[in-house]
Design an enzyme around this catalytic site. Structure first.
Site, PDB file in Angstrom:
ATOM      1  N   ALA A 112      48.708  -7.520  37.961  1.00 25.62           N
ATOM      2  CA  ALA A 112      48.448  -6.424  39.354  1.00 25.62           C
ATOM      3  C   ALA A 112      49.002  -7.970  40.434  1.00 25.62           C
ATOM      4  O   ALA A 112      48.513  -7.150  41.334  1.00 25.62           O
ATOM      5  CB  ALA A 112      46.472  -6.078  39.386  1.00 25.62           C
ATOM      6  N   CYS A 113      49.637  -8.314  40.772  1.00 20.77           N
ATOM      7  CA  CYS A 113      49.947  -9.651  41.725  1.00 20.77           C
ATOM      8  C   CYS A 113      51.640  -9.460  41.883  1.00 20.77           C
ATOM      9  O   CYS A 113      52.492  -9.279  41.140  1.00 20.77           O
ATOM     10  CB  CYS A 113      49.897 -11.202  40.767  1.00 20.77           C
ATOM     11  SG  CYS A 113      50.013 -12.214  41.906  1.00 20.77           S
ATOM     12  N   ILE A 114      51.549  -9.297  43.138  1.00 20.62           N
ATOM     13  CA  ILE A 114      53.402  -9.220  43.564  1.00 20.62           C
ATOM     14  C   ILE A 114      53.359 -10.532  44.450  1.00 20.62           C
ATOM     15  O   ILE A 114      54.542 -10.295  44.920  1.00 20.62           O
ATOM     16  CB  ILE A 114      53.398  -7.605  44.447  1.00 20.62           C
ATOM     17  CG1 ILE A 114      52.194  -7.371  45.429  1.00 20.62           C
ATOM     18  CG2 ILE A 114      53.194  -6.721  43.273  1.00 20.62           C
ATOM     19  CD1 ILE A 114      52.335  -6.525  46.451  1.00 20.62           C
ATOM     20  N   THR A 115      52.744 -11.601  44.184  1.00 18.34           N
ATOM     21  CA  THR A 115      53.173 -12.833  45.408  1.00 18.34           C
ATOM     22  C   THR A 115      55.143 -13.208  45.069  1.00 18.34           C
ATOM     23  O   THR A 115      55.434 -13.624  46.331  1.00 18.34           O
ATOM     24  CB  THR A 115      52.255 -13.460  44.684  1.00 18.34           C
ATOM     25  OG1 THR A 115      50.855 -13.413  44.516  1.00 18.34           O
ATOM     26  CG2 THR A 115      52.191 -14.734  45.115  1.00 18.34           C
TER      27      THR A 115
END
Length: 319
Positions: free
Chosen positions: A173-176
């Site tokens: 769920a991370c888009i860093t």
């Protein structure tokens, strides 16, 4: 440095020394307690809540309660410890968190585990919080993160952290990496290997695990514990309601740095998604244990330590 991720690595079997894989011991000592598995659900609001934390603790699984309802933490610690269970909480680095630590001291409360939960944990402000917690509540086992470099591990350990959490943006769920250009997304397992060479204390591999076999791979490259989000979301015990779309059941799952969690679109590095409904978390934990027992048998040992020394190959990207 050659980088790789979980799907790029295959562990190589060694001679089996146990008659049945069910004889393999999957327990792990982490801090003051020993747990059934080297696995912990991510401290995210769509993964863990008070009821699940109580069930995990009472069944000898590690947990970390999220920090997104700070007003409930004191009562949570009291409730858990009154039942003879361990308390494991998260804190941030805002000024109000120092007041919270002072409140714990004034009430005579010592949570067994405290996690400083910050997206970029190699920070002067994290170091300041580590020193404050270790001064005020030295008996708590203090975990700090998240980190992604050996320099960060050395500095955070030297500041007083009892364990570090490795992973900058590898979660589902991370888009860093897309929003900032930074992080360990896409090479999380190599980052774990890199960081473990500097570590003198336990490491939690946080994020990027997509299959049960990734637990064994994390252990091979230095992790004592693995923190998993997406594989633990979507269960009957997971927070949130079941959503039915075209006859299929789902539960919501979002990153801690998402606009859904923040309540506004500001410095967003996470996203919301739907996770297929997975039923009872007990079944997932049982399957994880069975798969890890199989990993131990392939590693040629009787317990988790055997996995730490097995050989491996790095697969070509075209394979």
């Amino acid at each position: 440095m050659r980088v790789f991720d979980y799907e790029d690595i295959q562990l190589i079997p060694s001679k089996c020394i146990i008659k049945s894989r069910h004889d393999a011991d999957t327990t792990v000592k982490f801090g003051p307690k020993t747990f059934k598995l080297p696995v912990v659900p991510a401290n995210m609001q769509t993964v863990i809540n008070e009821e699940l934390a109580e069930w995990l603790a009472s069944n000898d699984y590690f947990y970390v309660m999220h920090r997104f309802q700070p007003e409930k933490r004191v009562d949570f610690i009291k409730d858990m410890q009154s039942k003879g269970l361990f308390a494991s909480i998260s804190v941030g680095i805002k000024d109000s968190e120092y007041d919270f630590i002072d409140e714990l001291v004034n009430e005579g409360l010592t949570p067994e585990y405290i996690t400083i939960d910050v997206a970029h944990g190699h920070s002067d402000f994290v170091i300041k919080m580590i020193k404050y917690i270790k001064e005020k509540i030295p008996a708590s086992f203090l975990i700090a993160g998240n980190l992604g470099t050996p320099d960060a591990v050395r500095e955070i350990e030297n500041a007083g952290a009892d364990a570090t959490k490795i992973g900058i943006g590898p979660g589902k769920a991370c888009i860093t990496k897309l929003k900032t250009g930074f992080g360990t997304g896409g090479w999380q397992l190599a980052a774990l290997k890199w960081c473990s060479k500097a570590a003198r204390k336990p490491i939690i591999a946080d994020g990027g695990l997509r299959t049960n076999g990734d637990i064994a791979k994390s252990i091979r490259f230095g992790a004592t514990m693995t923190m998993i989000g997406s594989l633990f979301a979507g269960h009957e015990q997971s927070p949130g309601s079941v959503i039915t779309i075209d006859g299929k059941q789902y539960k919501q799952y979002w990153g801690s740095a998402s606009d859904t969690q923040k309540g506004e679109y500001k410095n967003v590095e996470g996203r919301q998604m739907l996770i297929p409904y997975r039923g009872n978390i007990k079944d997932t934990l049982r399957e994880m244990q069975e798969d890890l027992q199989s990993s131990i048998s392939y590693a040629g040992g009787k317990d988790i330590s055997a996995i730490k020394t097995v050989n491996y190959v790095v697969l070509d990207s075209d394979d």
